[in-house]
Each structure stands twice: as C-alpha cells, then as structure tokens.
Design a protein around this motif. Structure first.
Motif, PDB file in Angstrom:
ATOM      1  N   GLN A 172      -6.712   4.663  -2.742  1.00 23.58           N
ATOM      2  CA  GLN A 172      -6.731   5.728  -3.749  1.00 23.58           C
ATOM      3  C   GLN A 172      -7.263   7.046  -3.186  1.00 23.58           C
ATOM      4  N   HIS A 173      -7.853   6.978  -1.999  1.00 25.65           N
ATOM      5  CA  HIS A 173      -8.474   8.182  -1.422  1.00 25.65           C
ATOM      6  C   HIS A 173      -7.913   8.568  -0.059  1.00 25.65           C
ATOM      7  N   LEU A 174      -7.385   7.593   0.660  1.00 28.76           N
ATOM      8  CA  LEU A 174      -6.888   7.861   2.014  1.00 28.76           C
ATOM      9  C   LEU A 174      -5.396   7.541   2.097  1.00 28.76           C
ATOM     10  N   THR A 175      -4.750   8.183   3.049  1.00 24.22           N
ATOM     11  CA  THR A 175      -3.344   7.837   3.278  1.00 24.22           C
ATOM     12  C   THR A 175      -3.302   6.570   4.129  1.00 24.22           C
ATOM     13  N   THR A 176      -2.125   5.986   4.204  1.00 27.04           N
ATOM     14  CA  THR A 176      -1.974   4.773   5.025  1.00 27.04           C
ATOM     15  C   THR A 176      -2.344   5.066   6.476  1.00 27.04           C
ATOM     16  N   ASP A 177      -1.867   6.208   6.967  1.00 26.24           N
ATOM     17  CA  ASP A 177      -2.159   6.573   8.359  1.00 26.24           C
ATOM     18  C   ASP A 177      -3.656   6.705   8.598  1.00 26.24           C
ATOM     19  N   GLU A 178      -4.338   7.299   7.622  1.00 25.67           N
ATOM     20  CA  GLU A 178      -5.792   7.474   7.769  1.00 25.67           C
ATOM     21  C   GLU A 178      -6.503   6.112   7.815  1.00 25.67           C
TER      22      GLU A 178
ATOM     23  N   VAL B 124       0.859  -1.189   0.000  1.00 25.38           N
ATOM     24  CA  VAL B 124       0.000   0.000   0.000  1.00 25.38           C
ATOM     25  C   VAL B 124       0.896   1.241   0.000  1.00 25.38           C
ATOM     26  N   HIS B 125       0.652   2.118  -0.938  1.00 24.54           N
ATOM     27  CA  HIS B 125       1.451   3.341  -1.090  1.00 24.54           C
ATOM     28  C   HIS B 125       2.956   3.029  -1.061  1.00 24.54           C
ATOM     29  N   GLY B 126       3.314   1.992  -1.796  1.00 18.26           N
ATOM     30  CA  GLY B 126       4.734   1.674  -1.970  1.00 18.26           C
ATOM     31  C   GLY B 126       5.366   0.893  -0.831  1.00 18.26           C
TER      32      GLY B 126
ATOM     33  N   PHE C  65      -5.964  -7.641   8.458  1.00 18.60           N
ATOM     34  CA  PHE C  65      -6.944  -8.122   7.473  1.00 18.60           C
ATOM     35  C   PHE C  65      -7.833  -6.949   7.053  1.00 18.60           C
ATOM     36  N   ILE C  66      -8.301  -6.192   8.047  1.00 20.59           N
ATOM     37  CA  ILE C  66      -9.163  -5.034   7.754  1.00 20.59           C
ATOM     38  C   ILE C  66      -8.368  -4.017   6.926  1.00 20.59           C
ATOM     39  N   PHE C  67      -7.102  -3.851   7.291  1.00 24.75           N
ATOM     40  CA  PHE C  67      -6.241  -2.903   6.575  1.00 24.75           C
ATOM     41  C   PHE C  67      -6.179  -3.281   5.096  1.00 24.75           C
ATOM     42  N   TRP C  68      -5.969  -4.552   4.844  1.00 24.21           N
ATOM     43  CA  TRP C  68      -5.898  -5.039   3.457  1.00 24.21           C
ATOM     44  C   TRP C  68      -7.230  -4.833   2.730  1.00 24.21           C
ATOM     45  N   ARG C  69      -8.343  -5.175   3.395  1.00 21.42           N
ATOM     46  CA  ARG C  69      -9.663  -5.056   2.759  1.00 21.42           C
ATOM     47  C   ARG C  69     -10.006  -3.599   2.474  1.00 21.42           C
ATOM     48  N   VAL C  70      -9.697  -2.717   3.422  1.00 22.32           N
ATOM     49  CA  VAL C  70     -10.013  -1.294   3.232  1.00 22.32           C
ATOM     50  C   VAL C  70      -9.152  -0.734   2.108  1.00 22.32           C
ATOM     51  N   ALA C  71      -7.856  -1.073   2.136  1.00 27.31           N
ATOM     52  CA  ALA C  71      -6.937  -0.502   1.138  1.00 27.31           C
ATOM     53  C   ALA C  71      -7.282  -0.973  -0.270  1.00 27.31           C
ATOM     54  N   LYS C  72      -7.618  -2.236  -0.411  1.00 24.11           N
ATOM     55  CA  LYS C  72      -7.810  -2.805  -1.763  1.00 24.11           C
ATOM     56  C   LYS C  72      -9.279  -2.825  -2.209  1.00 24.11           C
ATOM     57  N   GLY C  73     -10.200  -2.730  -1.274  1.00 20.47           N
ATOM     58  CA  GLY C  73     -11.620  -2.664  -1.627  1.00 20.47           C
ATOM     59  C   GLY C  73     -12.145  -3.918  -2.289  1.00 20.47           C
ATOM     60  N   GLY C  74     -13.389  -3.833  -2.774  1.00 21.07           N
ATOM     61  CA  GLY C  74     -14.036  -4.990  -3.395  1.00 21.07           C
ATOM     62  C   GLY C  74     -13.291  -5.470  -4.618  1.00 21.07           C
TER      63      GLY C  74
ATOM     64  N   ALA D 100     -19.056  -9.832  -4.479  1.00 19.15           N
ATOM     65  CA  ALA D 100     -20.217  -8.971  -4.217  1.00 19.15           C
ATOM     66  C   ALA D 100     -19.854  -7.898  -3.198  1.00 19.15           C
ATOM     67  N   SER D 101     -18.962  -7.029  -3.569  1.00 16.95           N
ATOM     68  CA  SER D 101     -18.574  -5.921  -2.698  1.00 16.95           C
ATOM     69  C   SER D 101     -18.256  -4.714  -3.575  1.00 16.95           C
ATOM     70  N   VAL D 102     -18.879  -3.599  -3.230  1.00 16.62           N
ATOM     71  CA  VAL D 102     -18.612  -2.392  -4.039  1.00 16.62           C
ATOM     72  C   VAL D 102     -17.713  -1.422  -3.266  1.00 16.62           C
ATOM     73  N   MET D 103     -17.083  -1.908  -2.225  1.00 20.68           N
ATOM     74  CA  MET D 103     -16.243  -0.994  -1.457  1.00 20.68           C
ATOM     75  C   MET D 103     -15.086  -0.499  -2.327  1.00 20.68           C
ATOM     76  N   PRO D 104     -14.894   0.817  -2.335  1.00 20.43           N
ATOM     77  CA  PRO D 104     -13.802   1.353  -3.156  1.00 20.43           C
ATOM     78  C   PRO D 104     -12.437   0.958  -2.588  1.00 20.43           C
ATOM     79  N   PRO D 105     -11.425   0.912  -3.443  1.00 23.75           N
ATOM     80  CA  PRO D 105     -10.076   0.699  -2.906  1.00 23.75           C
ATOM     81  C   PRO D 105      -9.611   2.000  -2.246  1.00 23.75           C
ATOM     82  N   TRP D 106      -9.690   2.034  -0.921  1.00 18.44           N
ATOM     83  CA  TRP D 106      -9.498   3.304  -0.220  1.00 18.44           C
ATOM     84  C   TRP D 106      -8.069   3.822  -0.268  1.00 18.44           C
TER      85      TRP D 106
END
Lengths: 639, 345
Positions: free
Chosen positions: B319-325, B184-186, B291-300, B311-317
């Motif tokens: 692209q919108h949030l920093t790692t810290d966020e 995530v972010h390099g 696990f949550i970190f991976w799912r949030v970062a990569k999304g559906g 069946a998940s439309v969660m965006p790959p976050w």
C-alpha cells in the motif's frame, strides 16, 4: 521314489507355487492395465452417435490423457458424505489406520530378519552356531505369524471404517486405484500362502538342498511383502502428491502415473528402512520381556542373545534412516515448497522437534545398551571409565539437535529474551547445527559399537599400536570435520549448506564402514580376555531395549501423523477438499496424547501376541554347555 | 597423568569459582564474555572445560583418598548444569527450553552413574541407606523425607492448579508456510519460481553467484567486499539497486528494524515481540527472497491462519511501496546482513 527325493520334489513344487502366486496378480492385472485400468471412460461423450473424446492434463506429469473417470467429489458437511457417530470420525480412522500400520510394518519386517538370520545360519560353518541362528529365525517368524492374522483383522477394520465414515472419499480413491486394490488383495493371498508354507515347512526342509529351497521361499515371501507395501504406499503418495489425474481429479487412464507420484519412491525407501528398524525394536522388546521373566540362566542367555541380535539389526537400519528421511523431505520441498515449510518451519515444526527428541532417545538407548553389554564381557572394564566422555558427546549433540527454532514461551519471556530468536540458542535451532548434532550422535554410537566389538579382546597383530592410534585419530578428525562443517554452514548460501550434509554424512559413514572393517581386521585372531557371558547383563539394559522399541513405536506414530496432517484440509492434496467438520490440524498436545494412546494399545495387544507365542511353546530339553571363550554360552533352544 | 588431571582440577576450580562469583556479583558478569558470533560453540566449549575440570578434581580427590561419593557427584553435576544455563547464558532461556535441557541432563547423569554395575551400586547406596534406615541419622532423614515429599508434591500441585494471571504461553509460528502464489499490484507471483528482478549481473541477467560475491562479509564487523561499495558514485547494476534499496530501507523500515538491521530500531521496544532481527541466522538467511517479498507486501495483516496469534504489526507495504521498491529493499537487506537468499538447487 525315496522319501527324500519326494520331499525335494514337493519342496520345489511349493517354491514353484509361491512364484506362481507372486506372478498371479501381475498376470491378472495385465488385461486391466491394457484397458487403462478398466475405468469407465467418462471422457467419452456420445453426441448424435459420434463419440467425442475429452482430454485432460496431468497435474504432475503435465501430459495429456483421455479423461477416464469422474471428477473428485465436492463433498459437503453432511451425513451423506461424512456419516458419523457422536464422535470425531477422523480420530477413529486414525486409530484403525495406525494399528494396522504398526502390525503391517512388523509382519513385513520380521520375515526380512528371518531371511537374513536363516542365511547366516546356512552359511556359517560352525554347526552349533548355525543351529542357533536357525532357531532364532524360527522364533522370529513364530512371533510374526500370530501378528499376521491380527494385521489382516485390523486391515478389515480399517476398510470398514473408511467405507462407513468416509464413503465419498473412499469411493473416489477406490475408483482410481481399482486395479491396484485388486492386485493388492491377490498379493495378500500370495503372502499368506507363502508365509504358511514357509513356517510349517521349516522342520521338513531343514538340511542340505531343501534348506536352500526354504531360504528361497523367504526371498519370495519378502518380495511379495515388499510389493504389497509399495502398492499401499502408492495410495498415500497419491493423497500427498497426486498425479495421473487432471485438476478436477479425473483419472486420465495411466495407472502408472497414479502409482508413481512425486513422493512414492522416497516413501518406499523410508518405509522399508523404518519397518526394519521398528521390527528390530519390537523383537528386541520381546526378547527383553522374555529375559526379564526368565526362570533359568539358559533362558536368560538365549533371550539376551536374541535381544542383542534384534537390536543390532534394528540399529543397522536406523542409521541410514535419517538420510532416507532427508531425501523424502528434499522431494517434498521439490514437489511443493509450501508443504516443506509447513512441515519443517511452520505449523508442524514443533512436531519435528519432538521427532528429534525421539531420534535422540533411540540413539541414547542404543548406546546405553551397548555400555551395559560391556558388563557381560570379562576384560571390557578398561573401557568403562571412558563412558562418561561418550555421555558428554552424546548429550551435547542431543541438546543441539532438540533445540527448537520456534520456542514455546510466555509473552513476558519473549520480552525478556528481546526478540523471537535467542542469540545463543537460536543458532542451534537451524539445520546446519542440527546436522552437526545428529552426526556427532551417530558417530558416537559407532564408537560405542567399536568398543563393544573389541570389549573382551586384545589385538595381537604386529601393528596393533599403530592401528589403535590411527583409529583414535580417525574418530578425532571425524568429530572435528563434522563440527567445523556445521559451523561453516552458517557462512554459505542455503543450497551449498544443504550440500554440506553430504561430507558430514560421508564422514559418519566412513567411521561406520572403515572403522568397523579395520577393527575386524585388528581383532582377527585376537587374544580373548574372557568369554561373553550371555545372560549376565543388567536388567537396566533390557529396559533400554524396551525404551528403544517404545521410542520407535512412538516416533512411527508421530511421523505418520505429520505426513498425513501436512495435507491440511485436503483429502487429496489440491484435488479433493476435506469438508468434514474435522478439517483442521489438531493441537500438538492432542496429537501427542493420541499417539501415546495408539502406542499403549499396540503394546498391550502385542503383549497378548507375545503371551500367545509363549503359550504355544514347547519346552525342549536344555543342555547347559560350558561357555567357550569369546563366544556365547549356548542359549536354550526351547521355544 | 596426575599432572594432566591436576591442570584439569585447577581449571575446574577456577571455572566454578568464577561462575559462583559472577552469580553473586563478586566478579563482573562480563569478565568472560559470550562473544557474538562465537557464542554457540563457546557455550559447548565451556561445558567441555568444566567436565574436564570436574574429572580432574575427582581424580585428585581419589588419589588423596578422599573420594567424593558418586551420588553427590551426580546430583551436584546436574545442579551445576542448571545453574550454568540459568546464570551464564544471557538473555534468559525460556522455561520450556530449560525444562528440555534439564530433562536431558538428568538422563545424561543417570546414564553416566549407571553405565556399569559398580558405579550404579555406589550411586544408589546412599538412597538405600536412607530407605533401610539402619542408623539414627538415616532414620531421621527418612522421617524427614516422609514429611517433606508429600508437602513438596502438594505444594507443586497447588501451584499448578492455582489460577495464574500471567499471559498464557504461545507457540507462535514465526515463518508460516507461504501461499503458492501472491498477487501484488495486479501481478501474480509464483513464490517457488519468481526471482528478484534486480539481482542481476552487469549484463542485466539474473545472476545470484555474481551478487553473492558483492555482499558484505558475514563475520564480525560486517565489512564491505573490496570494490563493492553501493554508495560509490560509479556503482552500477546490482550495487546501484542495493543503494536504492538502502535509501528505501532508511526512509521506511529502519525505525523498527534498526539501522543495523538487528530488529532494534527506534520504535522496536514498543512491540512484543520486537521486529525481526535480520542478522540472526534464523530469519532471512533461512528464507527465499520471494518469501520476504510476500511478507513485506502483505504485512502482519496478511499472515495466514497458521501465523496465529498474528503477533506482527508490520504494515502491508504494497500500500506504500511499488513492487520494484519492495524488491530493491529486499536486495539491500541481504546485502547488508551478508546472508544469501535461500535457493533450491
């Protein structure tokens, strides 16, 4: 020299020969081990006459070692690496492997039973009982003898299947395990020799000192069998959690590292217990088959008793089996979390629900058999009206235990449910509830056993009333503790929750050991309300035994499939990739059908083995004896 | 004994009447509620009460010499369990689970009625009577079965074979196995060993025991622990990061996951399945933070093959949030739900 002394001498020599056979593979292996398994030193490169040693790092132990073998082959989807018929090679291998494992487990488990039963016969003071135990042990080993040759044949078929359909993989595996495979082969010779001497020497060594020699032979036989299984386990352990090789799969010269992988020990324990439970189930089914086809009361009495002993032995090993499985899964998670999640929460999670269903069936069948067995005791009627409460407890535990976390449903049902998790049943789908469920089931089984043990007896000890109340309270608080801990598990961190299984299991095992012990003390010198009328049990009980055995067989096939398929697209996890066209995970439906086909084939073939056993039986004269109160009527000793 | 059984019988009758009333709408369906948080044990306890009630009824009927036939006891008890599962538990249980429960309860009834020879004889007697057909009534019944059974089987086969326009059933892997590591972010994170950098004590060191003490109570109401209010201006360290995570959550996530984190946000019902309910013990409570970190970062879109049908439309976050966020928002989710992230000992 008298004939007795000569026989003694011969017996000691036979025992010595067995121990020699046992040690032979180890002696043979010493030079191989000393020279690092004798593998070609691939890491020694000659450059201008100077030998340069290449070193590699062990993928698991993280130690350095000299590269002593070629890298794992990078196979391609071609006839060279995966020669094939116009059929899925993996399925053929699956079939050959599963059949070999069924028979292998059976022939390894039965001698352990024989050892236990023969020992019981030797130490029992009652001569009639001793004779019956001895006869039973002999009956057991006779069944396994025919199965033994089938095991060897199926082993041969398995190796040919490997060689012809997966040559690249087998070449790699046999390159690494070469000394182990040789020791395995020699062990097999030792096992055969020992088994035949043990079986054919039965009548010659049936009394006194010779009987002890014979019993010692069974110990040697089981040591050899156990080592055999441990060696075979090292191969599957290596495929799941490789060690002793570097990242390219090159052998680093330490054969112990290759054998002693992360999952080897838990696999060993789980398989020993599993084999014993399975063996007990198969022998119980054999007894049930003979009971149902019996023509005389004496035969029925004998096979009723045989079925009961086999069931009791099988269940004795079934009870600790979930805990051994728990250890195995813990080690899987410790080795690779990813592997653990694939098994328990991901791709293969539904197979675990099926497994839970099968475990439940095993316990339900056992309880049902015990309740039926109360029917052959006069005086046990007093317990029968309470059975419905045990049914309720078992059913509640079972329903919780089998509730899936990931529910199969249509999108419409999903929408109606308002989310992926059901707000009520979703709570049953997690580990905390399931631990509670299975412990309730096991504790209820213990309670059924206690009822059975005191079925036709009334305690005469002065403190019997207090004892009964104490036992009732003990069970009540055991249930309460198990359920409360299951609920409490939702409110604490996961690692603490995992630890909660310890007091839950401790509660269940306390019931098992403490209540059995207390019950035995209370029933010492108890008043007999009536005899156990062996043979006078319902036919339904025998179908319960057959159900028990079938469920064991099915579950074994299922768990083998799960264990194997968790490697996903790897022949050797993260070392050698499976590039055949079949490197995908089968659907749950296909796997279930395949397991059923394997189970069906096994049972058809073992029926043939049973038939062969019965064909060679000599009818011994049967003495119909009057039943002694509290003890079994003497069953027929014919075999 | 008789008094005890009479109480049981009374409870049984009342329970049955209440259930029937609730099914037919005579009694409001929320008269005896399934209380959130207690529902699983409540269901099992209610069933236990019903069993006690039916036992009492049967005992009383026997005492009065009007014993209820064992055959009908078995059949009706099984029917009762199906009715209870269908009408008492809400939201509706999917058919696959009801089928499992139905089969188990069928086996349980069989075990009960055949546990001893006498009961088994009583149970099968009506079946044998129909098969033997010694009376006119039984003969008529047998003839009726002869006609009805093939019709039923035929009808069942027809319905099974009939092409369906319903969407097919799905076996969705809700929590597929994560990869060993994710980038995530390099930066590469090993999921088994990485830790949330904001789960720290006042000295700035990773300390899960410290953060565990400050999460909200998991019981009803989800109350904050004393002196653990992240929105207190003096809140420092872990609690401050929770507050920052909360702000990120309400700016980005609550539209779908809901302001109570129960998956019922403003847009939630536009999706099927609705977004994950973090208050359910089967979601984040079962998973490691990484696990949550991976799912949030990569999304559906980043779900592995195992996540079919994705069946998940969660965006790959990422692209919108920093790692810290991302780490902070995860911190908030665990704090708010009162769950502890999964750890391996």
């Amino acid at each position: 020299m008298g004939s007795v002394t000569r026989t003694k001498l011969m017996s000691i020599m036979a025992l010595g020969a067995m121990i020699g056979l046992l040690l032979l593979p180890i002696l043979v292996a010493i030079p191989a081990l000393a020279s690092d398994g004798g593998a070609p030193a691939a890491g020694v490169k000659k450059e201008g006459g100077d030998a340069k040693v290449e070193k590699g790092k062990d993928v698991y132990y993280k130690t350095e070692g000299i590269v002593s073998g070629p890298p794992a082959p990078k196979t391609t989807d071609s006839e060279k690496d995966y020669p094939r018929y116009n059929f899925e090679s993996r399925v053929l291998l699956w079939f050959a492997n599963q059949q070999h494992l069924y028979y292998g487990s059976f022939v390894l488990a039965v001698p352990i039973f024989c050892m236990v039963i023969e020992f019981m016969g030797v130490v029992t003071k009652d001569k009639a009982m001793a004779k019956r135990y001895d006869q039973l042990a002999y009956d057991f080993i006779k069944i396994s003898l025919t199965a033994y040759s089938l095991t060897a044949i199926l082993g041969g078929i398995l190796i040919f299947t490997f060689l012809t359909l997966y040559p690249a993989f087998f070449q790699y595996l046999s390159g690494i395990f070469r000394p182990v495979m040789h020791i395995y082969a020699l062990m097999f010779v030792a096992e055969s020799g020992t088994l035949y001497i043990y079986y054919y020497g039965w009548d010659k060594m049936k009394e006194g000192f010779l009987k002890w020699i014979h019993l010692s032979m069974s110990v040697v036989l089981n040591v050899i069998g156990t080592i055999l299984m441990f060696l075979a386990n090292s191969w599957i352990g290596f495929m799941m959690s490789p060690a002793g090789v570097d990242e390219q799969g090159r052998y680093l010269g330490n054969i112990w590292h290759v054998i002693h992988t992360a999952l080897w020990n838990p696999l060993n324990l789980h398989r020993i217990l599993g084999n014993m439970a399975f063996g007990g189930g198969v022998v119980a089914a054999y007894a049930a088959y003979r009971f149902l086809s019996a023509k005389t009361d004496e035969e029925r009495a004998h096979y009723d008793w045989m079925g009961y002993i086999a069931m009791a032995l099988g269940v004795a090993f079934l009870i600790p089996l979930p805990f051994a499985g728990y250890w195995l899964m813990r080690e899987v998670y410790a080795y690779r979390q990813q592997m653990g999640i694939t098994l328990m929460g991901g791709l293969l999670a539904w197979l675990f629900i099926i497994q839970a269903t099968m475990i439940g069936i095993l316990f339900l069948s056992t309880n049902y058999y015990l309740w039926q067995a109360l029917g052959r005791m006069r005086g046990a009627e007093k317990y029968q009206r309470y059975i419905k409460y045990l049914v309720f407890l078992l059913t509640c535990g079972y329903l919780v235990f089998i509730t899936p976390h990931t529910i199969v449903m249509t999108p419409a049902e999903l929408k109606a449910m308002g989310g992926q998790q059901h707000p009520v049943l979703g709570n049953y789908g997690v580990m905390s509830a399931k631990n509670g469920g299975i412990n309730v089931i096991i504790t209820t089984t213990v309670l059924s056993f206690v009822w059975y043990m005191r079925g036709n007896k009334v305690s005469t000890v002065s403190w019997s009333k207090f004892g009964n109340i104490f036992m009732g309270c003990f069970f009540f608080f055991a249930y309460l503790n198990i359920i409360m801990l299951a609920v409490y598990g939702y409110y604490i961190p996961a690692n603490v929750r995992v630890g909660l299984s310890v007091p839950q299991v401790a509660t269940t095992l306390s019931c098992l050991f403490f209540m059995f012990a207390l019950n035995s003390v209370m029933m010492k010198g108890a008043k007999q309300m009536g005899p156990i009328e062996w043979g006078k049990i319902s036919a339904r009980s025998q179908y319960a035994l057959i159900m028990l055995a079938t469920a064991f067989t099915w579950m074994m096939g299922l768990m083998g499939y799960i264990r194997s398929s968790v490697r996903l697209f790897w022949h050797v996890n993260e070392i050698m990739r499976d590039n055949s066209p079949w490197a995908y995970t089968h659907t749950v439906g296909f796997a279930a059908n395949m397991i059923s086909a394997n189970v069906l084939f096994f049972w058809i073939s073992i029926m043939f083995v049973f038939w062969l056993g019965a064909l060679g039986a000599k009818k011994a004269p049967v003495e119909a004896k009057a039943a002694v109160p509290g003890r079994a009527a003497a069953p027929a000793v014919g075999h | 004994m008789k008094a005890l059984m009479s109480v049981g019988a009374l409870i049984g009758v009342l329970g049955l009447l209440m259930l029937i009333g609730m099914i037919f709408g005579v009694i409001p369906s929320n008269t005896v509620r399934l209380v959130e948080g207690y529902m699983p044990m409540q269901v099992l306890s209610e069933l236990a009460v019903f069993v006690a009630g039916f036992t009492g009824l049967s005992y009383l009927a026997n005492s009065m010499g009007v014993a209820f036939p064992r055959f009908w006891q078995g059949v009706l008890f099984w029917a009762f369990i199906q009715t209870y599962l269908k009408f008492r538990i809400y939201p509706p249980i999917p058919f696959s689970v009801r089928a499992m429960y139905g089969t188990v309860s069928f086996v349980a009834v069989f075990m009960w009625v055949s546990a001893n020879e006498e009961d088994w004889k009583k149970f099968r007697q009506p079946i044998l009577n129909v098969l033997d057909a010694n009376t006119g009534f039984h003969k008529a019944l047998r003839t009726m079965y002869l006609i009805l059974l093939p019709l039923l089987i035929g009808g069942f086969s027809f319905l099974t074979m009939k092409p369906s326009v319903d969407e097919p059933i799905e076996l969705r892997t809700v929590h597929p196995a994560p990869p060993a590591s994710t980038k995530v972010h390099g930066k590469t994170y090993t999921l088994q060993t990485s830790q949330n950098p904001y789960r720290v004590n006042l000295e700035g060191k990773f300390d899960q025991a410290y953060s565990n003490k400050l999460i909200v109570e998991q019981g009803m109401g989800r109350l904050m622990a004393p002196n653990a209010n992240p929105w207190d201006d003096k809140a420092e360290g872990y609690l401050k990061y929770v507050r920052e995570g909360g702000e990120i959550f309400f700016q980005n996530c609550h539209f779908c996951h809901g302001d109570n984190l129960n998956g019922r946000g403003l847009h939630a019902f536009a999706f099927n399945p609705i977004p994950a309910n973090f208050t359910d013990p089967g979601t984040i409570a079962q998973l490691q933070e990484t696990f949550i970190f991976w799912r949030v970062a990569k999304g559906g879109i980043g779900l592995p093959n195992e996540g079919f049908p994705w069946a998940s439309v969660m965006p790959p976050w990422e692209q919108h949030l920093t790692t810290d966020e991302i780490w902070k928002v995860i911190l908030f989710e665990y704090w708010h739900t009162g769950y502890y992230p999964r750890t391996w000992d």
